[in-house]
Design an enzyme around this catalytic site. Sequence first.
Site, short mmCIF file in Angstrom:
data_model
loop_
_atom_site.label_atom_id
_atom_site.label_comp_id
_atom_site.label_asym_id
_atom_site.label_seq_id
_atom_site.Cartn_x
_atom_site.Cartn_y
_atom_site.Cartn_z
N LYS A 58 -0.18 -25.14 -5.93
CA LYS A 58 0.93 -25.02 -6.88
C LYS A 58 2.16 -25.77 -6.38
O LYS A 58 2.74 -26.60 -7.10
CB LYS A 58 1.26 -23.55 -7.11
CG LYS A 58 2.53 -23.33 -7.94
CD LYS A 58 2.88 -21.86 -8.05
CE LYS A 58 4.20 -21.68 -8.81
NZ LYS A 58 4.54 -20.26 -9.00
N ASP A 80 0.82 -1.22 0.00
CA ASP A 80 0.00 0.00 0.00
C ASP A 80 0.85 1.27 0.00
O ASP A 80 0.41 2.32 0.47
CB ASP A 80 -0.95 0.03 1.21
CG ASP A 80 -1.80 -1.22 1.32
OD1 ASP A 80 -2.39 -1.60 0.29
OD2 ASP A 80 -1.85 -1.83 2.40
N HIS A 97 -3.98 -1.52 -6.50
CA HIS A 97 -3.34 -0.27 -6.89
C HIS A 97 -4.42 0.72 -7.31
O HIS A 97 -5.26 0.41 -8.16
CB HIS A 97 -2.37 -0.49 -8.06
CG HIS A 97 -1.22 -1.35 -7.72
ND1 HIS A 97 -0.44 -1.98 -8.68
CD2 HIS A 97 -0.70 -1.72 -6.54
CE1 HIS A 97 0.51 -2.69 -8.08
NE2 HIS A 97 0.37 -2.53 -6.80
N THR A 98 -4.41 1.90 -6.71
CA THR A 98 -5.35 2.96 -7.07
C THR A 98 -4.62 4.05 -7.82
O THR A 98 -3.58 4.52 -7.37
CB THR A 98 -6.02 3.55 -5.81
OG1 THR A 98 -6.73 2.53 -5.13
CG2 THR A 98 -6.99 4.66 -6.18
#
Length: 427
Positions: A139, A12, A40-41
Site C-alpha cells: 500500500k 486483547d 474479538h471474542t
Amino acid sequence: MTTVVLGSQFGDEGKGKLVDILAYKFPLICRSAGGHNAGHTIVVQDKTYDFHILPSGLINPTSTNLIGSACVVSVPQFFHELDSLHKHGLDSKDRIFISDRAQVLFELHQLVDGLEEVELGDAKVGTTKKGIGPCYQNKHGRSGVRIGEIFDKEGMDSRLRTMAQSYKKRYGDLLQYDVEAEIKRFDEWRPKLAEYVVDQVPLIAGAEASGQEMLVEGANALMLDIDWGTYPMVTSSNTGIGGVFTGLGISPFKLKEVIGVVKAYQTRVGGGPFPTELTDATGEKLQQVGREFGVTTGRKRRCGWLDLVLLKYSALINHYTTFNFTKLDVLDDFEELKIAVSYRHNGQELPAFPATIAVLEQVEVEYKTFPGWKSKTTGINSYSALPENARKYIEFVEEFTGVPIKWIGTGPGRDAMIERQVQSVRK
C-alpha cells in the site's frame, strides 16, 4: 456524534465485548484500520462468536457495519466469517460493507509474511503471519490493489502479476505461489463481492449530516501502533485515535467519547519488550485463569502486572474520556497484586514512557503493592458491592491516569459488566 472504542495496551483487552454491549445504540459501526490479525471474542447466551475482519457490532441485528478505507481485507476470510455468522443464525444482508478504498490482502501477502519472519531471525516481530505487514508495505509502496479495483479485472490481474514477479525475484524458489490460481479465485468471488463494496465517503458524510450516532471499533491497541507503539515490534497500521480519522474520514469536531479498554493486568502476544512480564508461577496463573490464548493464532499470551507508566502514556496519545476495565475477576484469587508506577534507567527515573525498545528492555520497574480481595466478583452487578480491595485497586488506576473507569468487566458473558456513573474527561 461519534464514540470510539480503542485498545490501550498491547491488544486483547476485550474491546469486542464492550462494542457488543454498546452496539444497540448505534445505527452505524465501523472498523477503521488493520485486518484479520485482530481477534474479538463475544459470548452471547452461551454462544461464542469470534470476529477477525468483521466488526463485532454485526451481532446487533439493526446496525450497519463498515470495514473502512485504512483496513486490509482478505476476501476469503471475509466470506468465511460471514458464513460462520450465518450458521449461528445471524443475518448480515445489507448490513456489512467494505470501503472501495480498502486494500486487498492476497494469499501472496500471507506467504511473504512467513518468509519475512524467517529473514528477521532472532529479531522477528512475532506476527500472526496473516499477511498484514506485506499488504501495508505494498500500500505505502503504491503497488497494492484497492478493493474497488477488483472490478477492473484486467487492471487487477496485471498488478497482481507484477507484485508476484517482484517477490519472486526476492525469494526465488522459497516462494511457492501460483498467481494464476489466485486470479481464478477472484474471478469467482468478484460477482458475489460486488454487493458488499461501497464508497464510504457519502456513507459517513450522510450519517454525520443526519446526526446519526456512530461507533468506531478499534483493532489491536495503542502499543502496537506503527507510530506510537513499541517499534519495530508493532503492527503495520495506526491503531490509535489518529487511525480513526485517516481510516474513516470522520469529523474530529463530532467526537463524543473515546473509550480506552484496559485489562486489569497485562498481556502481550508475539515478540517485543514487556517490562512487567511475569515468567514465574504467578504469570502462569494469570495465563490459565484468564484463558489467555490468542483468538487469531491460538498462541499463549505473555502475562504480567498492570503497567500504569504505559497506560498513562497511552492516555496522553489517545485522549481517553473514560476507561472500560476488563477481566477484574481473573484477579479474584490472588493474595496480593502489583501495579507498575515508574521506570528507572541507569539509576534515573524516566519522565515518560521511552521511545526505543533498547531502553524499554533495560528499565527497572517500581511497583505499588495491593492486597487481594480473595472473593468472587463475577455476578456482582454494582460498583458498591465489589470488595473494598477491588475498589481501591480500581480507584488507584483512576487517580494515577486521571481517567475515570466507567465500565468494569467481571466475566466473559455479556451481562458480566458493571456500569458506573462517572464524569467523562474532556481534554
